[in-house]
Design a protein around this motif. Structure first.
Motif, PDB file in Angstrom:
ATOM      1  N   ILE A  16       0.735  -1.239  -0.092  1.00  0.00           N
ATOM      2  CA  ILE A  16      -0.028  -0.018  -0.040  1.00  0.00           C
ATOM      3  C   ILE A  16       0.964   1.282  -0.013  1.00  0.00           C
ATOM      4  N   PHE A  17       2.076   0.944   0.408  1.00  0.00           N
ATOM      5  CA  PHE A  17       2.922   2.253   0.325  1.00  0.00           C
ATOM      6  C   PHE A  17       3.337   2.894  -1.061  1.00  0.00           C
ATOM      7  N   ASN A  18       3.120   1.942  -2.028  1.00  0.00           N
ATOM      8  CA  ASN A  18       3.273   2.396  -3.281  1.00  0.00           C
ATOM      9  C   ASN A  18       2.210   3.236  -3.639  1.00  0.00           C
ATOM     10  N   GLU A  19       0.867   3.415  -2.976  1.00  0.00           N
ATOM     11  CA  GLU A  19      -0.080   3.981  -3.437  1.00  0.00           C
ATOM     12  C   GLU A  19       0.056   5.482  -2.770  1.00  0.00           C
ATOM     13  N   ILE A  20       0.718   5.247  -1.341  1.00  0.00           N
ATOM     14  CA  ILE A  20       0.891   6.470  -0.541  1.00  0.00           C
ATOM     15  C   ILE A  20       1.980   7.399  -1.050  1.00  0.00           C
ATOM     16  N   GLU A  21       3.284   6.790  -1.375  1.00  0.00           N
ATOM     17  CA  GLU A  21       4.513   7.432  -2.043  1.00  0.00           C
ATOM     18  C   GLU A  21       4.751   6.758  -3.486  1.00  0.00           C
ATOM     19  N   GLU A  23       6.082   7.960  -5.806  1.00  0.00           N
ATOM     20  CA  GLU A  23       7.400   8.589  -6.369  1.00  0.00           C
ATOM     21  C   GLU A  23       8.438   7.466  -5.872  1.00  0.00           C
ATOM     22  N   LYS A  24       8.380   6.761  -4.862  1.00  0.00           N
ATOM     23  CA  LYS A  24       9.296   5.601  -4.509  1.00  0.00           C
ATOM     24  C   LYS A  24       8.636   4.404  -4.212  1.00  0.00           C
TER      25      LYS A  24
END
Length: 208
Positions: A16-21, A23-24
């Motif tokens: 889910i980090f991919n959706e939150i950040e 760019e990273k």
């Protein structure tokens, strides 16, 4: 005053980090949704301390009363599974075959060295490295697996979620309340990264 009065139950995965950040964002390995949540308008709670089964419902439905009564009556017929916990203390049921890992030992050690250096460089003060493990299980029912897990790992928070064909079954255990809301009060009690308590007020201030 019950802590859960209906609403959403589910999970977020690490990707889910991919959706939150974005760019990273990193390549997603698992062919699974980043989150699944189900909304519950009716649920049952078994109070282990008082040996009571309680039904909660948050929407009006004339047929609920009859259905609830039927479910409670059926539950009285269910027998507790007798699991021989002593068998799990030896090697009789142990499986020593190798797990399939997302990162082999060499890759993981390289990541660990980078993490240590990042801490020494002051880039981070805490970092959690994880590695995925996969293994085929014998033909065992998910709820039975949970019951065994509950006996072997009797921690504060245990969960068993059956997402059906969307994801399968998720079983887990944690001693940590990351965040909890009770009325107007929010309890925030993470374990990772916290400090020990002091011996007195002066010591507490020193640690703070």
């Amino acid at each position: 005053h019950f802590p859960f009065s209906g609403g959403l139950i589910g999970y977020f995965n690490f990707e889910i980090f991919n959706e939150i950040e974005p760019e990273k964002a990193k390549a997603k390995k698992a062919d699974q949704p980043n989150s699944i949540f189900y909304e519950f308008a009716r649920f049952f709670v078994f109070d282990h301390e008082n040996q009571k089964l309680i039904c909660f419902q948050t929407t009006e439905n004339p047929s609920f009363k009859e259905e609830n009564t039927s479910i409670i009556q059926d539950s009285e017929k269910v027998q507790n599974t007798k699991i021989d916990i002593e068998k799990f203390k030896g090697n009789e049921l142990a499986d020593f075959s190798i797990f399939e890992m997302d990162n082999d030992l060499g890759v993981f050690e390289t990541k660990m060295q980078k993490a240590k250096q990042a801490i020494l460089d002051g880039e981070v003060f805490q970092m959690i490295l994880s590695n995925g493990f996969k293994k085929e299980l014998p033909d065992i029912d998910g709820i039975e697996c949970y019951e065994i897990f509950r006996l072997l790992e009797p921690t504060t928070h245990l969960y068993f979620l059956d997402f059906g064909q969307n994801l399968g079954k998720v079983i887990g255990a944690s001693i940590e309340i990351l965040g909890s809301k009770r009325g107007k009060k929010v309890l925030y009690r993470p374990i990772a990264g916290t400090r020990y308590r002091g011996l007195n007020q002066a010591h507490e201030k020193e640690i703070e």
